[in-house]
Design a protein around this motif. Structure first.
Motif, PDB file in Angstrom:
ATOM      1  N   GLY A  82       0.846  -1.183   0.000  1.00 19.88           N
ATOM      2  CA  GLY A  82       0.000   0.000   0.000  1.00 19.88           C
ATOM      3  C   GLY A  82       0.882   1.233   0.000  1.00 19.88           C
ATOM      4  N   VAL A  83       0.561   2.229  -0.850  1.00 16.02           N
ATOM      5  CA  VAL A  83       1.375   3.446  -0.932  1.00 16.02           C
ATOM      6  C   VAL A  83       0.493   4.669  -0.700  1.00 16.02           C
ATOM      7  N   THR A  84       1.099   5.697  -0.124  1.00  9.69           N
ATOM      8  CA  THR A  84       0.372   6.946   0.131  1.00  9.69           C
ATOM      9  C   THR A  84       0.345   7.846  -1.099  1.00  9.69           C
ATOM     10  N   ALA A  85       1.282   7.667  -2.022  1.00 10.81           N
ATOM     11  CA  ALA A  85       1.348   8.516  -3.214  1.00 10.81           C
ATOM     12  C   ALA A  85       0.101   8.323  -4.075  1.00 10.81           C
ATOM     13  N   VAL A  86      -0.472   9.423  -4.517  1.00 15.64           N
ATOM     14  CA  VAL A  86      -1.666   9.364  -5.371  1.00 15.64           C
ATOM     15  C   VAL A  86      -1.285   9.100  -6.821  1.00 15.64           C
ATOM     16  N   GLU A  87      -0.132   9.631  -7.254  1.00 17.08           N
ATOM     17  CA  GLU A  87       0.183   9.685  -8.682  1.00 17.08           C
ATOM     18  C   GLU A  87       0.928   8.467  -9.204  1.00 17.08           C
ATOM     19  N   ASP A  88       1.231   7.482  -8.387  1.00 15.91           N
ATOM     20  CA  ASP A  88       2.056   6.344  -8.797  1.00 15.91           C
ATOM     21  C   ASP A  88       1.312   5.453  -9.795  1.00 15.91           C
ATOM     22  N   SER A  89       1.890   5.273 -10.975  1.00 23.09           N
ATOM     23  CA  SER A  89       1.222   4.472 -12.013  1.00 23.09           C
ATOM     24  C   SER A  89       1.217   2.989 -11.695  1.00 23.09           C
ATOM     25  N   SER A 183      -6.559  -6.863   3.206  1.00 21.68           N
ATOM     26  CA  SER A 183      -6.470  -5.980   4.366  1.00 21.68           C
ATOM     27  C   SER A 183      -5.129  -5.254   4.429  1.00 21.68           C
ATOM     28  N   VAL A 184      -5.121  -4.180   5.217  1.00 24.21           N
ATOM     29  CA  VAL A 184      -3.909  -3.446   5.584  1.00 24.21           C
ATOM     30  C   VAL A 184      -4.017  -3.167   7.079  1.00 24.21           C
ATOM     31  N   THR A 185      -2.951  -3.425   7.840  1.00 22.19           N
ATOM     32  CA  THR A 185      -3.005  -3.108   9.268  1.00 22.19           C
ATOM     33  C   THR A 185      -1.910  -2.140   9.706  1.00 22.19           C
ATOM     34  N   GLY A 186      -1.136  -1.620   8.750  1.00 16.93           N
ATOM     35  CA  GLY A 186      -0.231  -0.528   9.061  1.00 16.93           C
ATOM     36  C   GLY A 186       1.235  -0.852   9.158  1.00 16.93           C
ATOM     37  N   GLU A 187       1.636  -2.132   9.103  1.00 16.61           N
ATOM     38  CA  GLU A 187       3.056  -2.472   9.158  1.00 16.61           C
ATOM     39  C   GLU A 187       3.781  -1.873   7.946  1.00 16.61           C
ATOM     40  N   GLN A 188       4.961  -1.307   8.176  1.00 16.11           N
ATOM     41  CA  GLN A 188       5.702  -0.625   7.115  1.00 16.11           C
ATOM     42  C   GLN A 188       7.003  -1.348   6.785  1.00 16.11           C
ATOM     43  N   TYR A 189       7.301  -1.410   5.485  1.00 18.18           N
ATOM     44  CA  TYR A 189       8.542  -2.018   5.019  1.00 18.18           C
ATOM     45  C   TYR A 189       9.706  -1.041   5.149  1.00 18.18           C
ATOM     46  N   GLY A 190      10.909  -1.609   5.265  1.00 18.18           N
ATOM     47  CA  GLY A 190      12.139  -0.838   5.143  1.00 18.18           C
ATOM     48  C   GLY A 190      12.625  -0.896   3.699  1.00 18.18           C
ATOM     49  N   GLN A 196       6.364   1.808   2.466  1.00 18.35           N
ATOM     50  CA  GLN A 196       5.182   1.158   1.909  1.00 18.35           C
ATOM     51  C   GLN A 196       4.581   0.214   2.949  1.00 18.35           C
ATOM     52  N   ARG A 197       3.247   0.092   2.942  1.00 15.48           N
ATOM     53  CA  ARG A 197       2.544  -0.716   3.936  1.00 15.48           C
ATOM     54  C   ARG A 197       2.380  -2.159   3.458  1.00 15.48           C
ATOM     55  N   GLU A 198       2.389  -3.058   4.404  1.00 16.01           N
ATOM     56  CA  GLU A 198       2.125  -4.449   4.060  1.00 16.01           C
ATOM     57  C   GLU A 198       0.643  -4.631   3.735  1.00 16.01           C
TER      58      GLU A 198
END
Length: 238
Positions: A82-89, A183-190, A196-198
């Motif tokens: 999951g990404v927060t960026a809106v514009e990512d193709s 689902s997404v529960t908020g864990e973030q990758y390095g 980016q969210r798991e």
């Protein structure tokens, strides 16, 4: 090279009868929308087969995303995040039928209908299985297959409150084979995908498993039998 690859994946997609939802589109899609004179707007109030869209997890405000980066554990298949960026193709997905059930272009997706979500830039399908996800050890979600063709583990059932999937409605996607929910529960990758969210699958519905259709190209239904394109053929690839 990237434009050529996108052209191959978009080849055969009938965009002469669709609505473009305002937002950031891949370069080639934007070019085609101008060439065919498509209008920006939100005329359709529902989601249709053949559309190319982004999906927003409303709890965590991230869009369903994939890229040609493989998991270092579990299945080793292409990762889904999951990404927060809106514009990512890399957050565009095409709505398609299953191997056994046709999803006619432009027809509204029904609540309870089983679909495939194909990642536009890599041609792999949203997929799940009983591997553990790398961060939370929930059920892994990956992208699988080649040129839109994978297996029965690519099938997801749309769960919504009425008869059809409405654009403004938050819906669940239940994995048909394992009965788990996207689902997404908020864990973030390095690194290399830092922040980016798991994305994973969980057995029980919650606020973490609610998704909403956002930016994209929405295929319009045929407006009249005469002089309209025929959506009754079995070709469902975009």
């Amino acid at each position: 090279m990237q434009i050529a690859q996108r052209h191959r994946r978009l080849k055969g997609m009938d965009i002469s009868n669709c609505t473009v939802l305002q937002g950031f589109l891949p370069t080639l899609v934007l070019f085609l929308s101008c060439m065919f004179g498509l209008s920006l707007g939100t005329e359709l109030s529902f989601v249709t087969c053949g559309s190319v869209i982004k999906l927003l997890n409303i709890k965590h405000n991230v869009r369903l995303h994939s890229h040609d980066v493989r998991y270092g554990s579990g299945s080793g298949q292409q990762s889904v995040t999951g990404v927060t960026a809106v514009e990512d193709s890399n957050s565009y997905w095409s709505i398609r039928g299953t191997r056994d059930t046709v999803c006619h272009r432009g027809t509204p997706v029904k609540c309870g209908q089983t679909i495939r979500l194909t990642h536009v830039n890599t041609g792999r399908n949203l997929h799940s299985h009983y591997f553990a996800s790398p961060l939370s050890s929930n059920q892994e979600v990956s992208a699988f297959g080649e040129e839109g063709e994978g297996d029965h583990l690519d099938e997801w059932t749309v769960q919504c409150g009425g008869t059809i999937w409405k654009r403004e409605e938050a819906v669940h996607f239940r994995h048909r084979a394992t009965d788990a929910l996207l689902s997404v529960t908020g864990e973030q990758y390095g690194r290399p995908i830092q922040g980016q969210r798991e994305v994973h699958a969980m057995s029980s519905p919650s606020q973490h498993s609610l998704w909403k259709a956002m930016e994209g190209i929405f295929m319009k239904p045929s407006e009249s039998p005469a002089g309209s394109r025929d959506y009754s053929h079995s070709h469902t690839e975009f």
